[in-house]
Design a protein around this motif. Sequence first.
Motif, mmCIF file in Angstrom:
data_model
loop_
_atom_site.group_PDB
_atom_site.id
_atom_site.type_symbol
_atom_site.label_atom_id
_atom_site.label_comp_id
_atom_site.label_asym_id
_atom_site.label_seq_id
_atom_site.Cartn_x
_atom_site.Cartn_y
_atom_site.Cartn_z
ATOM 1 N N SER A 532 -5.409 -1.236 -2.569
ATOM 2 C CA SER A 532 -6.275 -1.745 -1.505
ATOM 3 C C SER A 532 -6.908 -0.564 -0.769
ATOM 4 O O SER A 532 -6.302 0.502 -0.618
ATOM 5 N N ASN A 533 -8.124 -0.737 -0.322
ATOM 6 C CA ASN A 533 -8.890 0.314 0.343
ATOM 7 C C ASN A 533 -8.839 0.144 1.852
ATOM 8 O O ASN A 533 -9.025 -0.965 2.373
ATOM 9 N N TRP A 534 -8.596 1.244 2.542
ATOM 10 C CA TRP A 534 -8.785 1.267 3.996
ATOM 11 C C TRP A 534 -9.811 2.342 4.314
ATOM 12 O O TRP A 534 -9.576 3.530 4.142
ATOM 13 N N GLY A 556 -11.933 11.041 6.370
ATOM 14 C CA GLY A 556 -10.763 10.515 7.045
ATOM 15 C C GLY A 556 -11.094 10.021 8.448
ATOM 16 O O GLY A 556 -12.071 10.471 9.073
ATOM 17 N N PRO A 557 -10.337 9.056 8.951
ATOM 18 C CA PRO A 557 -9.162 8.510 8.290
ATOM 19 C C PRO A 557 -9.539 7.500 7.194
ATOM 20 O O PRO A 557 -10.511 6.771 7.307
ATOM 21 N N GLY A 558 -8.748 7.509 6.145
ATOM 22 C CA GLY A 558 -8.953 6.559 5.051
ATOM 23 C C GLY A 558 -7.808 6.647 4.079
ATOM 24 O O GLY A 558 -7.136 7.682 3.977
ATOM 25 N N SER A 559 -7.565 5.548 3.342
ATOM 26 C CA SER A 559 -6.434 5.542 2.417
ATOM 27 C C SER A 559 -6.627 4.510 1.317
ATOM 28 O O SER A 559 -7.457 3.605 1.420
ATOM 29 N N ALA A 560 -5.815 4.657 0.273
ATOM 30 C CA ALA A 560 -5.629 3.631 -0.758
ATOM 31 C C ALA A 560 -4.137 3.358 -0.851
ATOM 32 O O ALA A 560 -3.333 4.299 -0.879
ATOM 33 N N GLU A 561 -3.760 2.072 -0.875
ATOM 34 C CA GLU A 561 -2.354 1.685 -0.910
ATOM 35 C C GLU A 561 -2.100 0.701 -2.044
ATOM 36 O O GLU A 561 -3.002 -0.042 -2.443
ATOM 37 N N GLN A 562 -0.860 0.697 -2.536
ATOM 38 C CA GLN A 562 -0.457 -0.291 -3.534
ATOM 39 C C GLN A 562 0.950 -0.792 -3.227
ATOM 40 O O GLN A 562 1.862 0.006 -2.990
ATOM 41 N N LEU A 563 1.119 -2.108 -3.277
ATOM 42 C CA LEU A 563 2.426 -2.731 -3.181
ATOM 43 C C LEU A 563 3.044 -2.761 -4.569
ATOM 44 O O LEU A 563 2.432 -3.262 -5.519
#
Length: 647
Positions: A532-534, A556-563
């Motif tokens: 997911s993109n933030w 930044g700020p920014g991120s990519a996350e995975q469950l």
Amino acid sequence: MITTLIRSLGLTMFLMLSGAALSAVTASAATYYMDSVSGNDANAGTEANTAWKSLAKINALTAQPGDKILLKRGGSWTGTLSPKGSGTASAPIVMDNYGTGNLPLINGNGNEATVYLYNQQYWDINNLEITNSNGTSSRRNGIYVVNEDAGTLKHIHLVGNNIHDVAGNNVKDGNGSSGIKVRTIAGKVKSNYQDILIDGNTVGPRVDRTGIDINTDYWCRPDSGCGGTNNWYPSSNVMISNNYVTDVGGDGIVPMGTQGAVVQYNTVNGFNMRSGSPNAGIWAWNADNTVIQYNESFNGHSTQDGQGFDVDYGQTGTLVQYNYSHDNDGGFILICQSGSAKNDSGIVRYNISQNDKARVFQLAGPTTNTQVYNNTIYLPQGSTTSPIYVNSWDGYTKSISFMNNIWMLQGAGNWQDLSKIGNFTFNYNTIAGVHSSGEPADANKLTSNPLLADAGSGQSRNAVDGYKLVSGSSSIGSGAVIANNGGKDYYGNGVSSTSTPNRGAYNGAGVSGPANLMINGGFEQATLTPWSNWNTASVVSGSSNSGGYAVQLSGGPGSAEQLVYLEPNSTYTFTGYVKTADVSQPVRMGVKNYGGAEQYSVVSNSSYTKATITFTTGSSNSTAVVYIYKPSGSAKGYGDDFTITKN
């Protein structure tokens, strides 16, 4: 002795005469040349330097057995190519090309067909480029082969042609538009085909409505729901193989009115693009003992069917095996029947489905005696796909069994209306990840992670090693023995008729190395999903540690996350490669929400640097969130080749 001598002499004379006759046929065969630039219809046409020019000239020809019609590469013609005549079993007529350069191009210009055979047999049509476009759409075809009142016609071989831009209409009937159509029209003489080979063709883009279509007016029988006079007269010895079908308005590949057709080693990429009616990638209708195997079907649009594959009605004994289905809006496979028809004894085995949508399996209507076993299904995080969706079509499924299948569900919708199935066997399946409403009971169900080597990483039919099982998987050697199981799995490993098999499409020994529990950790699917993109994350080509893609944080700020789905009280290692475009603006790689304190590694190098984090899940934690994060600054950050392995 004398009798034997006479018989011997007679046989010798027969062979001599037969050889003489064959030599005479071969000697009388001619080669005709077509050159759209330098040809002249006043020429003899039998040498490259005396080639004919126009389609009208070749269309006036009645070709003889063994003749060849060769079109010059680089040439182009407008209109319909429709030579006459038939070959023989020993001397078919061949249409092909000569010279160098691009394939010879023929544009049907809105006619019913670009290349047309009518009541002809023993033809090979090879290596032509075919379009049929004139700025409007109508009922039209690329290659159109017709049998009307000719009885049984044999040997229609269509090989290596490139068919695109067929601006047909999208009416769905036997007389609709197709890239390649072999059709039998009802008349006074019951007719069909024997020996149809459609191999190595490219069909598409921009072909409406069906890519490859075999159909007949001799279709009426109770199995198809027809209450009229039974006139079913199927074609036989049908092979559809090694074709690439792309961007078709409706169905991809459909043999209809066939007996024992084989559809194999085809790729259908993009179907149901424009028709607005129900269509699927590869399927058969009113056809018995069809074998659909070693195909890849993907990018199906619309949920009006929209499945990669379909076991439709009017059939007995359809076999769907060793196929790869992915990213289809309608799902992996439809198994259906109207109430007055028949769909009996279908088998769906050793297939892989990745990221299919809407419903993996759709069961519609009162089908009977279907077996679904040893398939591997993967759904990504955030998916709302129903693993099995049951609906009525003049009734519900009467009898079906699901055995030895693996569902790896990072996300899933509900299992829909399985209680409506009359006789439902569900046993020895593995369902891991999300457990959604309606999941069926299974006396031998496994819910532990099956340890797929790299789930979600499939790239093509021959690049799905991520669905092999890693050593230690509970799905190895824990399935049920199934009679007449085909003898081998998706990967060619043997499947014993007596020894306990694996679950899923892989029946080999466990592969070495820990399973990568990350999904799309290398971004080689050219998409961020299931990350997911933030704010600033995207997948970019280039700038990768390996392969062709990486995740980019554009600032930044920014991120990519995975469950990710893990096991409680277990230790894991999270690794990845990270870099920053500005060493004063570091990038973090970390893990959180696993039952322990958040951990992260800080990377401030401008070249890829390996980062490693080891963590242990809590006693009640079966998930974790991993991420790449850029806290601030306008410089870009990158990540690639992320893995999670169980220690």
